[in-house]
Structure formats: structure tokens, C-alpha cells
Write a protein that holds these residues in place. Structure first.
Motif, mmCIF file in Angstrom:
data_model
loop_
_atom_site.group_PDB
_atom_site.id
_atom_site.type_symbol
_atom_site.label_atom_id
_atom_site.label_comp_id
_atom_site.label_asym_id
_atom_site.label_seq_id
_atom_site.Cartn_x
_atom_site.Cartn_y
_atom_site.Cartn_z
ATOM 1 N N ALA A 31 0.838 -1.208 0.000
ATOM 2 C CA ALA A 31 0.000 0.000 0.000
ATOM 3 C C ALA A 31 0.873 1.258 0.000
ATOM 4 N N VAL A 32 1.985 1.201 0.724
ATOM 5 C CA VAL A 32 2.910 2.343 0.726
ATOM 6 C C VAL A 32 3.487 2.552 -0.677
ATOM 7 N N TYR A 75 10.938 -14.205 7.052
ATOM 8 C CA TYR A 75 10.568 -13.851 5.684
ATOM 9 C C TYR A 75 10.969 -12.422 5.395
ATOM 10 N N GLY A 76 11.488 -12.218 4.202
ATOM 11 C CA GLY A 76 11.910 -10.882 3.812
ATOM 12 C C GLY A 76 11.194 -10.428 2.558
ATOM 13 N N CYS A 77 10.901 -9.145 2.488
ATOM 14 C CA CYS A 77 10.316 -8.571 1.270
ATOM 15 C C CYS A 77 11.053 -7.281 0.943
ATOM 16 N N GLU A 78 11.516 -7.186 -0.300
ATOM 17 C CA GLU A 78 12.127 -5.944 -0.771
ATOM 18 C C GLU A 78 11.092 -5.178 -1.580
ATOM 19 N N PHE A 79 11.016 -3.889 -1.359
ATOM 20 C CA PHE A 79 10.071 -3.025 -2.072
ATOM 21 C C PHE A 79 10.880 -2.122 -3.000
ATOM 22 N N GLU A 80 10.807 -2.383 -4.283
ATOM 23 C CA GLU A 80 11.696 -1.672 -5.205
ATOM 24 C C GLU A 80 10.919 -0.876 -6.231
ATOM 25 N N PRO A 81 10.863 0.431 -6.063
ATOM 26 C CA PRO A 81 10.199 1.242 -7.080
ATOM 27 C C PRO A 81 10.984 1.236 -8.383
ATOM 28 N N GLN A 86 13.300 9.245 0.941
ATOM 29 C CA GLN A 86 13.427 8.994 2.374
ATOM 30 C C GLN A 86 12.048 8.856 3.025
ATOM 31 N N SER A 87 11.100 9.669 2.564
ATOM 32 C CA SER A 87 9.742 9.562 3.109
ATOM 33 C C SER A 87 9.172 8.178 2.807
ATOM 34 N N PHE A 88 9.400 7.730 1.593
ATOM 35 C CA PHE A 88 8.937 6.389 1.203
ATOM 36 C C PHE A 88 9.572 5.320 2.097
ATOM 37 N N LYS A 89 10.889 5.419 2.278
ATOM 38 C CA LYS A 89 11.580 4.413 3.094
ATOM 39 C C LYS A 89 11.082 4.435 4.536
ATOM 40 N N ASN A 90 10.915 5.640 5.051
ATOM 41 C CA ASN A 90 10.434 5.731 6.423
ATOM 42 C C ASN A 90 9.079 5.065 6.573
ATOM 43 N N ALA A 91 8.216 5.268 5.582
ATOM 44 C CA ALA A 91 6.880 4.674 5.656
ATOM 45 C C ALA A 91 6.964 3.144 5.683
ATOM 46 N N ILE A 92 7.918 2.598 4.933
ATOM 47 C CA ILE A 92 8.115 1.137 4.955
ATOM 48 C C ILE A 92 8.706 0.708 6.302
ATOM 49 N N TYR A 93 9.740 1.426 6.734
ATOM 50 C CA TYR A 93 10.424 1.026 7.968
ATOM 51 C C TYR A 93 9.492 1.129 9.183
ATOM 52 N N ASP A 94 8.590 2.103 9.137
ATOM 53 C CA ASP A 94 7.652 2.249 10.257
ATOM 54 C C ASP A 94 6.781 0.995 10.415
#
Lengths: 336, 536
Positions: free
Chosen positions: B418-419, B458-464, B477-485
Motif C-alpha cells: 500500500a505504501v 521472511y523478507g520482502c524488498e520493495f523496489e520502485p 526517504q519519506s517512502f523508506k520511512n513509511a516502509i520502515y515504520d
């Protein structure tokens, strides 16, 4: 076919587009010898992106062996060889290069060579010229349709100029190309010249000597499963998308091993920088040659290039034969 | 002036639209070369660490030269390492040393301790958070140590130098009919770097992460000691160096498990639901039904579950016992499914066109004739890695990830998806399981392995897919923070921990664990010179 046209018209990109993935590093013989990233394409492209000049990158530019292995693996389709050659042109030329340029200028003023009597022509490289017996054998093998070697040494000067980054006088180049435009097929021993001829004469049918010989039925019959077939890297990499399939078919049909790495890139048996290639300093490429042979279970080495034959003979204990020597004078495959 | 105000308004509106549904990024670049977030008041986030001030550099350089160590200070040598694969962090070292042997590195680290000069260790440079970028100090290029030292085909082990790329190791092993066990699907990851962070492969659900394949290491500690370590010899050091983000030593040599080389029998199953695909992948893993499995998406409604086998026997057992349990389609069945989907949603035809184009470009790359023999895929890492760089690579790569326990994974991926949808029009998810080894629990502390994972992580990479589009670093960075949160919220961890993410460490692991590791770090590295700012 559609894919071919798409690739053919994809614009080549420059150093600014390098993402630094380093796939080219893996296939670079300079890196294998030096383990020095700054001497490799991603090293100097990244440095150029951050302000270094051609002069700063002189060591890298001079050390490149122009094996062209880096080009087919580049996901960004960067014209790596073209950039290296352009940088060589920008570097200060030594005095002997002026002699080469003067010779080409003088040649340009001469009367053009007479029209060839054959529709196919072979352009031998310097090493093949130096082995007239083998050259004659190649001509006999491929000459069923009237192949003959070019009579003057224009192609040798042009090859040398390309290698060294010497500007080729336009008149001289056009005189050379005028002769070739009359031909249906051109067989080229020098891989760097082959690459440029494909750009200069995009409509011509131009193939490398290795491909021509390895497509000959008698030569193919001479190959066996215990051979290590050493592909000449420059010609192979200049037409990689097509030739990777050519050699894969050869592998399936005859079972021989090739000097291909896991990326299906030809591992050069020599690794000579510009001064070494020009004979100004001694080559030191035995480590590279040993890597080609490392861990191989073979009985014989078959080469496309005479330069590689010389170094393989020096380093290995296996018999080393040129492709043309797989066929006897009667046109039959030699028994191994 | 009036014109610029209008442009700003348009950009602002464009950005507001993206928070509801993704607009094309080209909409931004058509208007302005600055990322949209730079214009709408998002708080700027400082991510690069400060550059080292250079105090004591000349004395340090003189000390190195006194030891016979070649230090390169010219711009051609330094500029080659100005950034990493992420391409968002930039910095120049004061000088570069090419690693040649453990003794040389020992001398370097001793001098660095004495003169308090930061040392950044770099292998393939595939970090995305600037971990292998030197913001001053000396950069140690480990690829100078790339030799394979010994292959034991009976004991199935290899001893290699730490800077070697996995691909170069594979090249040498293949001459003897051998292969490594598991390694990142990337040709230019280095062995030492991977052992320091984890390393996942599509056989990790069965064999664990790459770091679990290490049997023994030669390590040069931050204070310059050269120490051999393993689970039975200097075990404390071994446990800290494995998955230790380069904080406790430089890996100069490694002994790894190897195996006989086998080509793969590949199967692809296609799903229109992420959840279903993940559940099926976990089903296979729990039942040891395949040798390889992983998920790669084109879109979140076009999900590919890759399943592969090392032998005919394993493949036959899968066909007999498990294939019928999978809810994915074959290629023709999925094509019909997509036709049905878009016939009912004609306003989404551009999405269908994107899917079709992507399939047309991607699929032939995975079936190149020179890598397929008799229906078997050879050299999977080459095939996948070349495709990854060709279709996903660019000068900037932002790949935040989440690692969780099996139970939390579907939730994590759906929230991360969703992010991604909010930030980028096109992106890819890569999901894989990691078999855990109970006896390696000490290795896993404060690492990518989530503390609550049992059996598998389990790991998932999110790659735009960035391509040639222009985004600001703040937007990334905003995108990464949203994932890391999401990871913080779920109590997970991250494969790419480190670098710009160091601010997350205490939030994820808590003060007690982090302070304990920090105390160990201070004891091992008094001047805190080794890979500064990666974790601590």
C-alpha cells in the motif's frame, strides 16, 4: 527479428549513464590482473561523473585491452569501447603516431585499388599476414567462392590507428571503404576493425574470421569433445547477441568446451594494454592465459587468433592449433 | 513571477493527487526538475552523516607510507567510490587503499586507531543507504582480495579471500563442477560484505541465508589483530562479525560450504493476489516441497511464484504431492484471468498495456537459449542478476525492505504494498523465506533476522521502478520511512539495516540490546573508526 531491430536502433549511451553496477568489472581482464577498480570502466566512469578529466583517467584509458567484453554485459547499453577510443584520441599522441598518420595521408593520395574480382574479401590481421602458409590455407578453405586477401595494407594501418586512437584521414578511409562497398561479403580477422566496419558499412555482410571458419563443415568436423575452443573476444563481443547463439549451437553439436564465462562472455587469453600491443613494452599476460586454462579437462586447444595461439603454446602443455589447421590440404578434417 | 506561482500550484495539485492514487512521475518532471515534496512543505530530513574533518590525515598518510602501504589520493581513485548502488548518498574519501592481504589491513587499522581516522570498508558497493560511501577518511577497497585459496571437493568447502564477488567465486567453483550454497541474486555482491549483512537467495527457504554458510573466518579486528574464528574458535568474535554490519572486524578470508553444481528445473505460477501467493510459498516452505521458491511481482495483481528443483526426483515429488495445492495459474490460465479482469475494468486498460509490455520484455530474458538446456536453467544467478540490472537498475536505487516472522509476513507485505502504491506508479516486490538455524541464534542478535522468528524468517524488498524519472532524496526517504515504520510497528527487522537507517535501530531492538552492542563495539574499536555511522 523484431528484437534485433530494437537492439540495432537502441541509442548508445555515455559515461554519465553508468549506474556503477560493476557487471563489466567481472569480465574485465585488466581488473583480473590489477584488482584496481580505477583502471576499469565503472571506476573511471564514476570518476568522470565526479569531475575527472581524460588526463586524470589516462592510466585507465591506456590499460584497456579493448577486448570489448564489457559492452554486451552493460545493462545501460553504454558505448564503452567508443568512449575509450575517444579518450585515447584526446590524450597526447607519441611521435610515432605522427608517422602512421603521415603514411595514411600519403596512401590517400594514391590511385584506388582496382575492383576485386571476387564478391567476397578477406581482411587478414597483422599476425595472419606474418604467417603466409596459414593465410594461404585460410584462403583455400574459404576461397571456394573466390575469397582472396586484400592486396595492400590499408586495413592494417586502419586497424593500428583505431587501436591507438589516431585520427584516420577521411580521404584514406573513404578510399578503403570504396573498395569494400563493391563486395557482397567481407571476412575480417581483426575484431576491432570488424566493429568499425559494421558501423561504417551497415548494409554490408561482414563477419569475423572465427565465425567464417567455424561455420565451415570440414572445420566443424575436426572439433571434438576434449577440445578447448578459444573464441577471439573482439569479434565475438562486437556481435554478441548473434554469435552467442552461433557458438552455443557449436557446443551442442560438437561438445567442446569454450573460453566462455558464466555470463557467456569470451575470456581473453591475452590481456595487453596499448603499449604492449604496440610492442613498446613486454606483455605480461600469463596470469590471464592460465585463468583460461584453469581447471580444464581437455586434450587440445583450438584457437581463432594467432596472437592467442602464441601465448597458449607458451603456457600450456596441450597442442594448440588454429581453426584452419583442423582441415588438411585436401579439405578433410584432420584426425586428432 | 506569476508563471512560477502557477507552476508551483500545479505541482502541488499533482502531489496531492498522488497521495490518493499514483500519478505518473513524468507529470512532475514535465513541470519542474525538483521532486514534488521539496515544494509542499515536507520536513527535510538530513540523512548523510557529517564529513570527517580530516584532522590528523597527513600524519596517518605518512604512517601508512612508512609501512609500505600504497595510499591513493588522486581524484581518479577517490572519485570511483563517490557513491554506492543506491546513488542517493555521496561522499569522497581522503584516500583509497586497495586491500592486498591481512597484514596490510592490520597495519592500516592500527594506524587508523592511533590517528583516529575513519575507515570505510567496501566490497561490491551494493549498499543503498550509503554504508559503503566514505564521508572522508580512508576507503578500503576489499575487491583487491579476490583469490580463491583452496577448494576441497571431498569435504565440500572452499577457502576464499573476503573481497571476492560471489560471481567470481562461482566461476572458479564451476571449473570443478561445484557451486556455492546460497548467495544474493546479484553478481557483484562480495562474500565479506554479504556475510556481514545476511544474503538471501531463492534457496534460502531451505538452506538459510548466505551468512549461515560460513564455517570459519579470518578477521582483522578494528584494533588490527588478525584472528581466525568459527563457532568453536573465538566464537564470540565469530558471532559478532557474522551479520555484524562490519562493526567488529574486516573479513579477510572465509571458509564456506559448497555443493555440486546442478541446473534448475523451473516452474512459474501466476497469481492475482499477493496474499494467496505468499500463503502458497509458505506452504511449500513448511513442507520442504521445493528446493527454491520466491515471489517476484510485476504488479500487485500480477504476482509470480517461482518454484524450482535440483533433481528430477524432487520435481516429481512436488508434482505428485504439492502442485495441486497451489492456487496459482499457468501462463495461459493467467492470461485468461487478466483478460477477464480488464474486460470488466476497461478504464484500467493502460495498466493492462503496461503488464503486456513488461511481460514481453521480461519473459524472454529469463528464457535465453544460451542459459536453457533441455528445459533446465543454467547459471540462475547470471540470468536473474542481468535481468535485475537491465530492468530494475538505474543510477538511483531505493530498496527498503521488511523482515518478519512467518505469521506477520502477509500483513507486512500488504501494508508495504500500500505504501508503494502511494509513492510510485510502478514497483516490484521480491519475497523470500529464510530457514533459520537454532544453533546460530547468537549470530542473529541485532541483525536482519527478526527476534521473534522461529523456523523461518521472511523478507520482502520493495523496489520502485525509477527509470529516468526525477525524485528528490527527501521523497525517497519519506517512502523508506513509511516502509520502515511498518517494521517497527510489527516488531520485525530489516535486511538492509544500516547507513541512513541507523536511527531505526533503537526503535526496533530497544535500548538494552543496542547499548550492549555499543559497549562491545567501544571495547573492540576504541577510536570508533571502523565503518563509522553505519550502525553506531
Amino acid at each position: 527479428m523484431l528484437g534485433y531491430f530494437k537492439n540495432a536502433f537502441t541509442p548508445r549511451r555515455d559515461h554519465a549513464d553508468c549506474s556503477g553496477c560493476s557487471l563489466c568489472l567481472l569480465v574485465c581482464p585488466v581488473w583480473r590482473q590489477s584488482r584496481d577498480v580505477s583502471l576499469t570502466p565503472p571506476g573511471h566512469f564514476k570518476a568522470m561523473q565526479h569531475g575527472t578529466s581524460a588526463a586524470d583517467a589516462a592510466a585507465s584509458v591506456e590499460n584497456c585491452t579493448l577486448c570489448m567484453a564489457c559492452e554486451p554485459v552493460c545493462p545501460e547499453n553504454i558505448d564503452i569501447t567508443g568512449i575509450i577510443l575517444e579518450l585515447r584520441r584526446q590524450l597526447a599522441a607519441p611521435a610515432w603516431m605522427h608517422g602512421l598518420q603521415a603514411r595514411m595521408t600519403e596512401m590517400a593520395g594514391r590511385k584506388a585499388a582496382s575492383a576485386p574480382s571476387s564478391s567476397t574479401m578477406l581482411l587478414p590481421d597483422q599476425a595472419l599476414h606474418a604467417h603466409p602458409d596459414l593465410l594461404a590455407r585460410v584462403v583455400r578453405l574459404l576461397g571456394n567462392n573466390g575469397t582472396f586477401p586484400v592486396s595492400d595494407d590499408s586495413s592494417l594501418d586502419i586497424s593500428l590507428a583505431l587501436e591507438a586512437g589516431v585520427a584516420i584521414p577521411e580521404q584514406h578511409l573513404q578510399r578503403f571503404l570504396k573498395l569494400l562497398r563493391r563486395l557482397k561479403k567481407i571476412i575480417v580477422a581483426d575484431g576491432l576493425l570488424l566493429r568499425h566496419l559494421k558501423q561504417w558499412l551497415p548494409k554490408a555482410d561482414i563477419i569475423g574470421l572465427g565465425e567464417a571458419l567455424s561455420g565451415h563443415p570440414a572445420v566443424r568436423r575436426g572439433l571434438c569433445t576434449t577440445d578447448l575452443y578459444v573464441i577471439e573476444p573482439r569479434a565475438y563481443h562486437s556481435d554478441y547477441q548473434r554469435l552467442v547463439k552461433h557458438y552455443d549451437r557449436l557446443r551442442v553439436a560438437h561438445g567442446c568446451a569454450f573460453n566462455l564465462d558464466l555470463q557467456r562472455i569470451a575470456i581473453p587469453a591475452t590481456a595487453r594494454n596499448l603499449p604492449q600491443r604496440l610492442g613498446l613494452t613486454m606483455p605480461n599476460d600469463e596470469g590471464q592465459t592460465r585463468w583460461v586454462l584453469h581447471g580444464r579437462n581437455i586434450n587440445r586447444i583450438v584457437v581463432e587468433s594467432l596472437e592467442e595461439r602464441a601465448v597458449l603454446e607458451k603456457v600450456s602443455n596441450f597442442p594448440v592449433v588454429h581453426l584452419a589447421e583442423l582441415v588438411d590440404d585436401g579439405g578433410h578434417a584432420q584426425q586428432t | 513571477m506569476e508563471k512560477s506561482i502557477d507552476t508551483g500550484t500545479m505541482i502541488s495539485e499533482t502531489f496531492q493527487r498522488t497521495s490518493l492514487e499514483p500519478a505518473t512521475p513524468s507529470a512532475y518532471s514535465d513541470f519542474c526538475h525538483v521532486g514534488p515534496d521539496a515544494l509542499v512543505g515536507i520536513k527535510r530530513q538530513q540523512t548523510n552523516p557529517p564529513r570527517w574533518d580530516g584532522q590528523g590525515w597527513q600524519e596517518f598518510a605518512a604512517a601508512l607510507r612508512g609501512c609500505g602501504i600504497e595510499l591513493r589520493e588522486n581524484i581518479a581513485a577517490r572519485g570511483a567510490f563517490a557513491t554506492d548502488a543506491g546513488g542517493t548518498a555521496y561522499g569522497l574519501p581522503h584516500g583509497v587503499v586497495i586491500a592486498r592481504n591481512a597484514v596490510q589491513i592490520s597495519s592500516l587499522l592500527k594506524a587508523a586507531q592511533q590517528h583516529r581516522v575513519p575507515v570505510t570498508v567496501r566490497g561490491g558497493g551494493l549498499t543503498t543507504e550509503g554504508e559503503s560511501v566514505a564521508f572522508g577518511g580512508v576507503l578500503l577497497d576489499m575487491t583487491g582480495m579476490s583469490r580463491v585459496l583452496h577448494i576441497d571437493t571431498d569435504a565440500l568447502t572452499v577457502r576464499t579471500e573476503g573481497g571476492i564477488f560471489w560471481h567470481s567465486l562461482a566461476e572458479e567453483l564451476r571449473r570443478f563442477g561445484m557451486d556455492y550454497l546460497s548467495a544474493p541474486l546479484n553478481l557483484t555482491a562480495s562474500v565479506g560484505g554479504t556475510l556481514g549483512v545476511g544474503g538471501i537467495d531463492v534457496n534460502s527457504p531451505r538452506l538459510g541465508c548466505s551468512a549461515d554458510q560460513a564455517l570459519a573466518l579470518q578477521v582483522v579486528t578494528p584494533a588490527g589483530e588478525i584472528i581466525e574464528c568459527s563457532d568453536t574458535q573465538n566464537a564470540d568474535l565469530f558471532q559478532r562479525v557474522i551479520l555484524g554490519y562490519g562493526q567488529f572486524g574486516v573479513i579477510t578470508e572465509a571458509t564456506l560450504k559448497i555443493r555440486r553444481y546442478t541446473p534448475l528445473r523451473m516452474h512459474y505460477f501466476y497469481y492475482d493476489s499477493l496474499r494467496t501467493a505468499i500463503e502458497d510459498m509458505q506452504l511449500l516452505n513448511r513442507n520442504d516441497a521445493s528446493d527454491y521458491s520466491g515471489i517476484l511481482t510485476i504488479m500487485d495483481c500480477a504476482v509470480n511464484l517461482l518454484v524450482a528443483f535440483d533433481s528430477d526426483e524432487r520435481e516429481a515429488a512436488f508434482r505428485a504431492n504439492w502442485q495441486s495445492h497451489l492456487r496459482g495459474y499457468g501462463e495461459p490460465g493467467f492470461a485468461l484471468c487478466m483478460v477477464r479482469r480488464y474486460v470488466l475494468r476497461p478504464w484500467k486498460l493502460p495498466e493492462a498495456w503496461y503488464l503486456y509490455q513488461r511481460k514481453r520484455e521480461l519473459f524472454p530474458e529469463f528464457r535465453r537459449s544460451e542459459y536453457m538446456r533441455d528445459g533446465l536453467m543454467h547459471d540462475r544467478t547470471v540470468v536473474f542478476s542481468r535481468a535485475v540490472w537491465k530492468f530494475w537498475g538505474s543510477k538511483q536505487m531505493v530498496i527498503p525492505d521488511l523482515a518478519t516472522s512467518a505469521e506477520k509476513f502477509v500483513d507486512a507485505v500488504e501494508r508495504g504494498n500500500a505504501v508503494c502504491r502511494k509513492y510510485f506508479p510502478h514497483y516490484t516486490l521480491y519475497c523470500v523465506g529464510i530457514k533459520l538455524r537454532p544453533e546460530h541464534k547468537p549470530h542473529y542478535e541485532m541483525s536482519c533476522i527478526p527476534p521473534d522468528a522461529e523456523g523461518w524468517a521472511y523478507g520482502c524488498e520493495f523496489e520502485p521502478m525509477i527509470g529516468g524519472q526525477v525524485y528528490s532524496r527527501d521523497y525517497f526517504q519519506s517512502f523508506k520511512n513509511a516502509i520502515y515504520d511498518i517494521g517497527v510497528d510489527l516488531g520485525g527487522s530489516y535486511y538492509r539495516f544500516g547507513g541512513m537507517m541507523k536511527g531505526y535501530i533503537r526503535r526496533v531492538f530497544g535500548d538494552e540490546v543496542v547499548d550492549r552492542h555499543l559497549a562491545m563495539k567501544r571495547a573492540a574499536d576504541p577510536a570508533m573508526i571502523l565503518n563509522r555511522d553505519v550502525i553506531f
